[in-house]
Write a protein that holds these residues in place. Structure first.
Motif, PDB file in Angstrom:
ATOM      1  N   VAL A 132     -48.757 -41.934   5.591  1.00 61.51           N
ATOM      2  CA  VAL A 132     -47.901 -40.908   5.012  1.00 61.51           C
ATOM      3  C   VAL A 132     -47.168 -41.527   3.829  1.00 61.51           C
ATOM      4  O   VAL A 132     -47.146 -42.744   3.667  1.00 61.51           O
ATOM      5  CB  VAL A 132     -46.884 -40.342   6.037  1.00 61.51           C
ATOM      6  N   TRP A 133     -46.573 -40.685   3.000  1.00 57.64           N
ATOM      7  CA  TRP A 133     -45.831 -41.168   1.849  1.00 57.64           C
ATOM      8  C   TRP A 133     -44.364 -40.808   1.973  1.00 57.64           C
ATOM      9  O   TRP A 133     -44.017 -39.752   2.495  1.00 57.64           O
ATOM     10  CB  TRP A 133     -46.365 -40.547   0.556  1.00 57.64           C
ATOM     11  N   ALA A 134     -43.536 -41.678   1.455  1.00 62.27           N
ATOM     12  CA  ALA A 134     -42.121 -41.390   1.246  1.00 62.27           C
ATOM     13  C   ALA A 134     -41.997 -41.202  -0.270  1.00 62.27           C
ATOM     14  O   ALA A 134     -42.122 -42.170  -1.024  1.00 62.27           O
ATOM     15  CB  ALA A 134     -41.246 -42.530   1.735  1.00 62.27           C
ATOM     16  N   PRO A 135     -41.794 -39.966  -0.730  1.00 59.78           N
ATOM     17  CA  PRO A 135     -41.841 -39.709  -2.177  1.00 59.78           C
ATOM     18  C   PRO A 135     -40.719 -40.380  -2.958  1.00 59.78           C
ATOM     19  O   PRO A 135     -40.918 -40.781  -4.103  1.00 59.78           O
ATOM     20  CB  PRO A 135     -41.744 -38.190  -2.271  1.00 59.78           C
ATOM     21  N   ILE A 136     -39.554 -40.492  -2.346  1.00 58.31           N
ATOM     22  CA  ILE A 136     -38.439 -41.188  -2.985  1.00 58.31           C
ATOM     23  C   ILE A 136     -37.794 -42.103  -1.954  1.00 58.31           C
ATOM     24  O   ILE A 136     -37.967 -41.923  -0.745  1.00 58.31           O
ATOM     25  CB  ILE A 136     -37.405 -40.213  -3.613  1.00 58.31           C
ATOM     26  N   ASP A 137     -37.066 -43.074  -2.433  1.00 54.25           N
ATOM     27  CA  ASP A 137     -36.471 -44.077  -1.559  1.00 54.25           C
ATOM     28  C   ASP A 137     -35.066 -43.650  -1.160  1.00 54.25           C
ATOM     29  O   ASP A 137     -34.089 -44.047  -1.782  1.00 54.25           O
ATOM     30  CB  ASP A 137     -36.446 -45.427  -2.272  1.00 54.25           C
ATOM     31  N   ASN A 138     -34.991 -42.800  -0.142  1.00 53.26           N
ATOM     32  CA  ASN A 138     -33.695 -42.492   0.456  1.00 53.26           C
ATOM     33  C   ASN A 138     -33.884 -42.212   1.940  1.00 53.26           C
ATOM     34  O   ASN A 138     -34.999 -42.024   2.411  1.00 53.26           O
ATOM     35  CB  ASN A 138     -32.962 -41.366  -0.278  1.00 53.26           C
ATOM     36  N   ASP A 139     -32.776 -42.207   2.667  1.00 53.40           N
ATOM     37  CA  ASP A 139     -32.838 -42.096   4.127  1.00 53.40           C
ATOM     38  C   ASP A 139     -33.389 -40.766   4.624  1.00 53.40           C
ATOM     39  O   ASP A 139     -33.711 -40.642   5.796  1.00 53.40           O
ATOM     40  CB  ASP A 139     -31.458 -42.336   4.736  1.00 53.40           C
ATOM     41  N   THR A 140     -33.521 -39.786   3.766  1.00 54.59           N
ATOM     42  CA  THR A 140     -34.136 -38.530   4.183  1.00 54.59           C
ATOM     43  C   THR A 140     -35.608 -38.754   4.522  1.00 54.59           C
ATOM     44  O   THR A 140     -36.130 -38.154   5.448  1.00 54.59           O
ATOM     45  CB  THR A 140     -34.024 -37.476   3.064  1.00 54.59           C
ATOM     46  N   TYR A 141     -36.264 -39.639   3.773  1.00 56.68           N
ATOM     47  CA  TYR A 141     -37.696 -39.861   3.937  1.00 56.68           C
ATOM     48  C   TYR A 141     -38.038 -41.156   4.671  1.00 56.68           C
ATOM     49  O   TYR A 141     -39.006 -41.212   5.408  1.00 56.68           O
ATOM     50  CB  TYR A 141     -38.390 -39.868   2.573  1.00 56.68           C
TER      51      TYR A 141
END
Length: 162
Positions: A132-141
């Protein structure tokens, strides 16, 4: 992050009437091509164009043309600056918690950074080793995995972010 920032203004029919045009040139992390965007009210045309020249300054520029832009100047400037990629928190190999569904995090391992223009590619620790991908680096993802807590799950350490 850039798309989410612009959607705040372009997705609301009452707000977008003030934005007659938005034009920008961007250096997108993970790509060697220039990203160009032109918007007229709710219509958006955006694409990667040519390669950046080796000696060319990779600056991000955006201009908003419309009504009440001066009153929104600080808000727009701060919102745009929030889109600038910051150094990523997790190295390749780091064990993390990654959101797979809204509010549900699964244990995974970072296997690539800036993969297909997304901050992280994560291999989940499920039986299929799903990627899977985390589109941006923040705790939401994606967030730091801490030690196991009583009852199964994992506890995450809060991360400070602007």
């Amino acid at each position: 992050a850039l798309q989410m920032f612009l959607n705040r203004y372009q997705a609301d029919e009452e707000v977008v009437v003030d934005f007659m045009r938005i034009k920008g040139v961007f250096n997108i992390m993970g790509s060697d091509k220039m990203y160009v965007m032109q918007c007229v009210h709710m219509l958006r045309d955006e694409t990667f164009t040519r390669e950046w020249e080796p000696d060319e300054s990779r600056e991000n520029r955006i201009i908003f043309i419309g009504r009440n832009m001066q009153e929104r100047r600080q808000e727009l400037t701060e919102g745009f600056l929030e889109c600038v990629a910051k150094p990523l928190r997790f190295p390749v190999g780091e064990h993390v918690l990654c959101q797979r569904e809204l509010g549900r995090y699964e244990e995974g391992r970072v296997i690539k950074r800036w993969d297909e223009l997304r901050a992280y590619r994560v291999e989940l620790q499920d039986e299929r080793r799903t990627n899977v991908w985390a589109p941006i680096d923040n705790d939401t993802y994606i967030k730091r995995k801490e030690q196991s807590v009583q009852g199964g799950g994992y506890k995450s350490r809060p991360t400070s972010y602007r």
